[in-house]
Design a protein around this motif. Sequence first.
Motif, short mmCIF file in Angstrom:
data_model
loop_
_atom_site.label_atom_id
_atom_site.label_comp_id
_atom_site.label_asym_id
_atom_site.label_seq_id
_atom_site.Cartn_x
_atom_site.Cartn_y
_atom_site.Cartn_z
N SER A 176 0.84 -1.20 0.00
CA SER A 176 0.00 0.00 0.00
C SER A 176 0.87 1.25 0.00
O SER A 176 1.88 1.31 0.69
CB SER A 176 -0.91 0.03 1.23
OG SER A 176 -1.71 -1.12 1.27
N ILE A 177 0.46 2.23 -0.77
CA ILE A 177 1.19 3.51 -0.80
C ILE A 177 0.33 4.54 -0.08
O ILE A 177 -0.74 4.93 -0.56
CB ILE A 177 1.46 3.93 -2.26
CG1 ILE A 177 2.31 2.86 -2.94
CG2 ILE A 177 2.18 5.28 -2.30
CD1 ILE A 177 2.42 3.02 -4.43
N VAL A 178 0.80 4.94 1.10
CA VAL A 178 -0.03 5.82 1.94
C VAL A 178 0.71 7.12 2.24
O VAL A 178 0.85 7.50 3.39
CB VAL A 178 -0.45 5.11 3.25
CG1 VAL A 178 -1.57 4.15 3.00
CG2 VAL A 178 0.73 4.38 3.88
N ARG A 179 1.13 7.76 1.15
CA ARG A 179 1.93 8.97 1.35
C ARG A 179 1.08 10.22 1.54
O ARG A 179 1.44 11.30 1.11
CB ARG A 179 2.85 9.16 0.14
CG ARG A 179 4.12 8.32 0.24
CD ARG A 179 5.11 8.74 -0.82
NE ARG A 179 5.61 7.60 -1.56
CZ ARG A 179 5.25 7.30 -2.80
NH1 ARG A 179 4.40 8.04 -3.45
NH2 ARG A 179 5.77 6.24 -3.40
N THR A 180 -0.07 10.11 2.14
CA THR A 180 -0.87 11.33 2.36
C THR A 180 -0.40 12.00 3.64
O THR A 180 0.11 11.34 4.55
CB THR A 180 -2.38 10.99 2.48
OG1 THR A 180 -2.52 10.00 3.49
CG2 THR A 180 -2.93 10.47 1.17
N LYS A 181 -0.60 13.31 3.69
CA LYS A 181 -0.12 14.08 4.85
C LYS A 181 -0.83 13.66 6.13
O LYS A 181 -0.26 13.68 7.20
CB LYS A 181 -0.36 15.57 4.61
CG LYS A 181 0.73 16.22 3.76
CD LYS A 181 0.54 17.72 3.80
CE LYS A 181 0.28 18.33 2.47
NZ LYS A 181 -0.82 18.28 1.68
#
Length: 484
Positions: free
Chosen positions: A47-52
Amino acid sequence: MKIGFVSSEVYPFTKTGGLADVSGALGKYLGENGFDIRIITPLYAQSIVRTKDFHPVDFLQGLSMTFNHRTLYYSVYTSTLPGSSTFVYFIDCPELYHRESIYTNHQDEYIRFGLLNRAAIEIFQYMNWSPHIIHCNDWQSALIPLYLKTLYKWDKLFKNTRTLLTLHNVGYHGNFPLQVVHELGFTDFMPLLDDYDTRQGRFNFLKTGVIYADMLSTVSKTYAREIQTAEYGHGLEAMLSYRNQRLVGIVNGVDYSEWNPETDREICKNYGPDTLHLKAENKACLLNELKMPYHFHQPVVGMVGRLVEQKGIDLVMEVMEKVLEENTFQLIVLGSGEEHYERYMYGLQARNPEKVFFYSGYNNSLAHKIEAGSDIFLMPSRYEPCGLNQIYSLKYGTIPVVRRTGGLADTVKAYDWQTQQGTGFVFEHYDGAGLKWALEHALSTYNHQEAWRNIQKQAISEDFSWEKQVREYIGLYKKIVQMG
Ligand code: ADP
Ligand code: GLC
């Protein structure tokens, strides 16, 4: 209205196919329409969870769940969907979700998604949140209806909760040996399980959902009809016809903020209905990037998708060599999947290095570039519940060649020379001759510039926006709640 939405993949965090696009977009658009929608999904290693705003939920840490003798520990993280106020809750259980791929053939696959079903329910309990509807998607979350009728029946929180199961693909069941039901917690509820499967020593996640969901939907009207037949039902046709009063078809929308040639940031040159000539620049750019020769007058045929039987790769294998020999065009294929299909694509490329390019793997940016840079998009599916790529293609003026099945039949209008009406080229029967005929028809029509522009203009003006399609889901939710 409060909607719990459970899905094994949600774009832009996790994606293997269209389910992710639909989960992400529906979440966003329902939120915009004032729904309190909470999405539950696993947190995979991939999973790519690069949200602020990605952060742990403090009251949902160090939780446990026991499956017979196996106790699993998990914590919950949250983030909003980008550009939206809709919350996604991620189940972090590294023991289950840190594997080499999102879906596996591991022996405990049923626990991986058993946890998703039960944790979704328990997260709502911890939140003391009583959803009007829990919207489940595919086999990975299809046990929620039965769990609510059994293990969690005692909880008044769910007294008025109804369930909707959306079937994105009836070809995947989550079919396991019967023993798994003990670990899943159904030992005391054996009579509720499908009798036929029990006698066969099997337990089927999807069938269980089809039996117990209050409402069923699928992702196109044609597929809703098709799955009630032996040809498309994958063995669930009898149960689906039995429940057909509770089965509706709603075609997927497209998130045009992601897939629009006028604004797409992945492509070389933005274009729209009045600047279709700029497509040629995208074609040159794409071929250049792939180190392929560029010929202004030669059409490029694109294909993007999972390389599995569903997508009609066998038909491509049957006729492509000959079509390449007898016509002048280039073929660009992006996809990954079964080894023998990948081997075939590599072989085709090796035999036709100037004409064929195969990219094995997942590459979102290249998918956009293929949509923009191709003239024709090939999707000869054996079955296709909805299909998104042909809908993206319409918006990119990339004319789809499809088989008349499922969502392909509902979204692409066959071009008619007489009336000059239509948005694509459509063949009926699942055979190589059909594919060859439709593709060659498209290739020869491409040479008639005016006719081609006319088809492109009709294609590009089609509207499958979620703004429109979300209304159908809202209508369905209202109906479910009123059903009581
Ligand atoms: P399915 O869900 O059956 O795979 P859909 O057409 O509904 O088919 O959706 C497929 C989605 O996955 C599209 O958004 C498509 O662009 C994307 N996709 C499929 N394969 C790839 C790939 N190899 N690289 C990038 N995107 C892909
Ligand atoms: C499935 C289907 C596809 C559909 C997608 C989203 O994976 O194969 O046709 O568009 O789900 O609903």
